[in-house]
Design a protein around this motif. Sequence first.
Motif, PDB file in Angstrom:
ATOM      1  N   ALA A  78     -23.340  -0.522  44.371  1.00 20.10           N
ATOM      2  CA  ALA A  78     -23.182  -2.076  44.897  1.00 20.10           C
ATOM      3  C   ALA A  78     -23.190  -2.457  43.027  1.00 20.10           C
ATOM      4  CB  ALA A  78     -24.624  -2.428  45.430  1.00 20.10           C
ATOM      5  N   ASP A  79     -23.360  -2.157  42.183  1.00 19.27           N
ATOM      6  CA  ASP A  79     -22.753  -2.827  41.132  1.00 19.27           C
ATOM      7  C   ASP A  79     -21.131  -2.422  40.556  1.00 19.27           C
ATOM      8  OD1 ASP A  79     -25.242  -3.288  40.993  1.00 19.27           O
ATOM      9  OD2 ASP A  79     -26.575  -1.720  39.830  1.00 19.27           O
ATOM     10  N   PHE A  80     -20.882  -0.830  41.205  1.00 20.40           N
ATOM     11  CA  PHE A  80     -19.902  -0.303  41.143  1.00 20.40           C
ATOM     12  C   PHE A  80     -18.485  -1.827  41.628  1.00 20.40           C
ATOM     13  CE2 PHE A  80     -20.829   3.792  39.733  1.00 20.40           C
ATOM     14  CZ  PHE A  80     -21.214   3.490  38.627  1.00 20.40           C
ATOM     15  N   VAL A  81     -18.848  -2.128  43.256  1.00 20.87           N
ATOM     16  CA  VAL A  81     -18.307  -2.772  44.386  1.00 20.87           C
ATOM     17  C   VAL A  81     -18.212  -4.137  43.373  1.00 20.87           C
ATOM     18  CG1 VAL A  81     -18.211  -3.795  45.370  1.00 20.87           C
ATOM     19  CG2 VAL A  81     -18.976  -1.462  45.496  1.00 20.87           C
ATOM     20  N   HIS A  82     -19.349  -4.789  43.057  1.00 20.42           N
ATOM     21  CA  HIS A  82     -19.630  -5.775  42.663  1.00 20.42           C
ATOM     22  C   HIS A  82     -18.473  -6.113  41.131  1.00 20.42           C
ATOM     23  CE1 HIS A  82     -20.974  -9.881  41.479  1.00 20.42           C
ATOM     24  NE2 HIS A  82     -21.641  -9.392  39.875  1.00 20.42           N
ATOM     25  N   GLU A  83     -18.592  -5.139  40.136  1.00 22.55           N
ATOM     26  CA  GLU A  83     -18.009  -5.177  38.686  1.00 22.55           C
ATOM     27  C   GLU A  83     -16.769  -4.943  39.184  1.00 22.55           C
ATOM     28  OE1 GLU A  83     -17.182  -5.734  34.781  1.00 22.55           O
ATOM     29  OE2 GLU A  83     -20.042  -5.490  35.582  1.00 22.55           O
ATOM     30  N   ARG A  84     -15.797  -4.184  39.966  1.00 22.82           N
ATOM     31  CA  ARG A  84     -15.161  -3.502  40.503  1.00 22.82           C
ATOM     32  C   ARG A  84     -13.928  -5.793  40.906  1.00 22.82           C
ATOM     33  NH1 ARG A  84     -11.395   0.369  44.032  1.00 22.82           N
ATOM     34  NH2 ARG A  84      -8.912  -0.884  44.272  1.00 22.82           N
ATOM     35  N   GLY A  85     -14.931  -6.037  41.738  1.00 24.74           N
ATOM     36  CA  GLY A  85     -14.610  -7.478  42.452  1.00 24.74           C
ATOM     37  C   GLY A  85     -14.072  -8.248  41.201  1.00 24.74           C
ATOM     38  N   ARG A  86     -15.157  -8.576  40.054  1.00 25.01           N
ATOM     39  CA  ARG A  86     -15.109  -9.053  38.895  1.00 25.01           C
ATOM     40  C   ARG A  86     -13.672  -8.691  37.977  1.00 25.01           C
ATOM     41  NH1 ARG A  86     -19.398 -10.340  35.237  1.00 25.01           N
ATOM     42  NH2 ARG A  86     -18.625  -9.072  33.712  1.00 25.01           N
ATOM     43  N   VAL A  87     -13.440  -7.109  37.987  1.00 27.12           N
ATOM     44  CA  VAL A  87     -11.614  -6.826  36.774  1.00 27.12           C
ATOM     45  C   VAL A  87     -11.440  -7.412  38.040  1.00 27.12           C
ATOM     46  CG1 VAL A  87     -11.303  -4.842  36.572  1.00 27.12           C
ATOM     47  CG2 VAL A  87     -13.562  -4.705  36.347  1.00 27.12           C
ATOM     48  N   ASP A  88     -10.846  -7.513  39.537  1.00 25.19           N
ATOM     49  CA  ASP A  88      -9.715  -7.954  40.321  1.00 25.19           C
ATOM     50  C   ASP A  88      -9.790  -9.535  39.890  1.00 25.19           C
ATOM     51  OD1 ASP A  88      -9.612  -4.709  40.597  1.00 25.19           O
ATOM     52  OD2 ASP A  88     -10.436  -5.911  43.168  1.00 25.19           O
ATOM     53  N   LEU A  89     -10.561 -10.208  40.372  1.00 22.11           N
ATOM     54  CA  LEU A  89     -10.815 -11.680  39.595  1.00 22.11           C
ATOM     55  C   LEU A  89     -10.075 -11.903  38.267  1.00 22.11           C
ATOM     56  CD1 LEU A  89     -11.251 -14.400  40.926  1.00 22.11           C
ATOM     57  CD2 LEU A  89     -13.567 -14.333  39.368  1.00 22.11           C
ATOM     58  N   LEU A  90     -10.360 -10.936  37.454  1.00 26.10           N
ATOM     59  CA  LEU A  90      -9.726 -11.155  36.050  1.00 26.10           C
ATOM     60  C   LEU A  90      -7.845 -10.615  35.688  1.00 26.10           C
ATOM     61  CD1 LEU A  90     -10.130 -11.220  33.027  1.00 26.10           C
ATOM     62  CD2 LEU A  90     -11.124  -9.586  32.823  1.00 26.10           C
ATOM     63  N   ILE A  91      -8.376  -9.360  36.937  1.00 26.42           N
ATOM     64  CA  ILE A  91      -6.559  -9.424  36.668  1.00 26.42           C
ATOM     65  C   ILE A  91      -5.690  -9.835  37.548  1.00 26.42           C
ATOM     66  CG2 ILE A  91      -5.377  -7.322  37.237  1.00 26.42           C
ATOM     67  CD1 ILE A  91      -7.350  -5.029  37.075  1.00 26.42           C
ATOM     68  N   GLY A  92      -6.303 -10.770  38.032  1.00 25.51           N
ATOM     69  CA  GLY A  92      -5.498 -11.722  39.080  1.00 25.51           C
ATOM     70  C   GLY A  92      -5.142 -13.139  37.948  1.00 25.51           C
ATOM     71  N   MET A  93      -5.997 -13.296  37.707  1.00 26.30           N
ATOM     72  CA  MET A  93      -5.884 -14.894  36.667  1.00 26.30           C
ATOM     73  C   MET A  93      -4.978 -14.033  35.533  1.00 26.30           C
ATOM     74  SD  MET A  93     -10.098 -15.386  36.787  1.00 26.30           S
ATOM     75  CE  MET A  93      -9.599 -17.396  35.185  1.00 26.30           C
ATOM     76  N   VAL A  94      -5.413 -12.860  35.009  1.00 24.53           N
ATOM     77  CA  VAL A  94      -5.100 -13.101  34.039  1.00 24.53           C
ATOM     78  C   VAL A  94      -2.846 -12.736  34.162  1.00 24.53           C
ATOM     79  CG1 VAL A  94      -3.770 -11.146  31.962  1.00 24.53           C
ATOM     80  CG2 VAL A  94      -5.954 -11.626  32.170  1.00 24.53           C
ATOM     81  N   GLY A  95      -2.609 -11.943  35.755  1.00 23.84           N
ATOM     82  CA  GLY A  95      -1.750 -11.088  35.760  1.00 23.84           C
ATOM     83  C   GLY A  95      -0.939 -12.722  36.709  1.00 23.84           C
ATOM     84  N   GLY A  96      -1.386 -14.100  36.762  1.00 25.83           N
ATOM     85  CA  GLY A  96      -1.039 -15.553  37.268  1.00 25.83           C
ATOM     86  C   GLY A  96      -1.412 -15.992  36.171  1.00 25.83           C
ATOM     87  N   ALA A  97      -1.826 -16.092  34.881  1.00 23.80           N
ATOM     88  CA  ALA A  97      -0.667 -17.062  33.720  1.00 23.80           C
ATOM     89  C   ALA A  97       0.623 -16.362  33.488  1.00 23.80           C
ATOM     90  CB  ALA A  97      -2.062 -16.565  33.286  1.00 23.80           C
ATOM     91  N   LEU A  98       0.124 -15.082  32.494  1.00 24.76           N
ATOM     92  CA  LEU A  98       1.620 -14.209  32.598  1.00 24.76           C
ATOM     93  C   LEU A  98       2.869 -15.005  33.661  1.00 24.76           C
ATOM     94  CD1 LEU A  98       0.541 -10.865  31.552  1.00 24.76           C
ATOM     95  CD2 LEU A  98       0.817 -12.772  30.738  1.00 24.76           C
ATOM     96  N   THR A  99       3.009 -14.957  34.892  1.00 21.73           N
ATOM     97  CA  THR A  99       4.011 -15.289  35.567  1.00 21.73           C
ATOM     98  C   THR A  99       4.260 -16.380  35.299  1.00 21.73           C
ATOM     99  OG1 THR A  99       2.875 -13.319  37.371  1.00 21.73           O
ATOM    100  CG2 THR A  99       4.643 -15.669  37.705  1.00 21.73           C
ATOM    101  N   ALA A 100       3.113 -17.254  35.297  1.00 18.59           N
ATOM    102  CA  ALA A 100       3.246 -18.865  35.333  1.00 18.59           C
ATOM    103  C   ALA A 100       3.892 -18.946  33.970  1.00 18.59           C
ATOM    104  CB  ALA A 100       2.097 -20.162  35.121  1.00 18.59           C
ATOM    105  N   ALA A 101       3.596 -18.228  32.956  1.00 26.09           N
ATOM    106  CA  ALA A 101       3.958 -18.281  31.360  1.00 26.09           C
ATOM    107  C   ALA A 101       5.805 -17.786  31.229  1.00 26.09           C
ATOM    108  CB  ALA A 101       3.161 -17.795  31.050  1.00 26.09           C
ATOM    109  N   GLN A 102       5.953 -16.847  32.561  1.00 28.54           N
ATOM    110  CA  GLN A 102       7.381 -16.345  31.929  1.00 28.54           C
ATOM    111  C   GLN A 102       8.188 -17.421  33.003  1.00 28.54           C
ATOM    112  OE1 GLN A 102       6.524 -12.400  34.332  1.00 28.54           O
ATOM    113  NE2 GLN A 102       6.494 -11.397  32.039  1.00 28.54           N
ATOM    114  N   ALA A 103       7.778 -18.076  34.501  1.00 30.78           N
ATOM    115  CA  ALA A 103       8.109 -18.689  34.839  1.00 30.78           C
ATOM    116  C   ALA A 103       8.729 -20.454  34.289  1.00 30.78           C
ATOM    117  CB  ALA A 103       7.673 -19.350  36.442  1.00 30.78           C
ATOM    118  N   GLY A 104       8.139 -21.070  33.140  1.00 32.74           N
ATOM    119  CA  GLY A 104       8.135 -21.544  32.546  1.00 32.74           C
ATOM    120  C   GLY A 104       9.123 -20.995  31.605  1.00 32.74           C
TER     121      GLY A 104
END
Length: 111
Positions: A78-104
């Motif tokens: 359960a701890d691993f699944v929870h931590e993976r969710g946090r990491v996936d969210l962080l990767i999504g946020m960083v990826g979204g910020a990079l995509t937005a910066a590249q689009a700009g």
Amino acid sequence: MTVRAVVTRDVLGIAVQIGRQTSGGTLMLRYTEDAAHLAEGSAWPEPSLRLEEDVARALFDALAEHFGQAAGGRQQRADFVHERGRVDLLIGMVGGALTAAQAGQLREERQ
């Protein structure tokens, strides 16, 4: 007073030695058919308790749940699944910020 438990495997199952360190020495817990008692000594020739593997696992699971852990490794999973969710969210946020910066940057280059 400090209590220590040592668990080993022997040919007859899981062997458990339980002792209490006191100012006067070590008291070892010894279970007999009639009762449990404490006696002086650093180790017994026989374990305090000997359990079959499946009985020892059942005892471990019950103790783990009693002390706030999930039995059978469920808590760690359960701890691993929870931590993976946090990491996936962080990767999504960083990826979204990079995509937005590249689009700009692309818009600025076109203008």
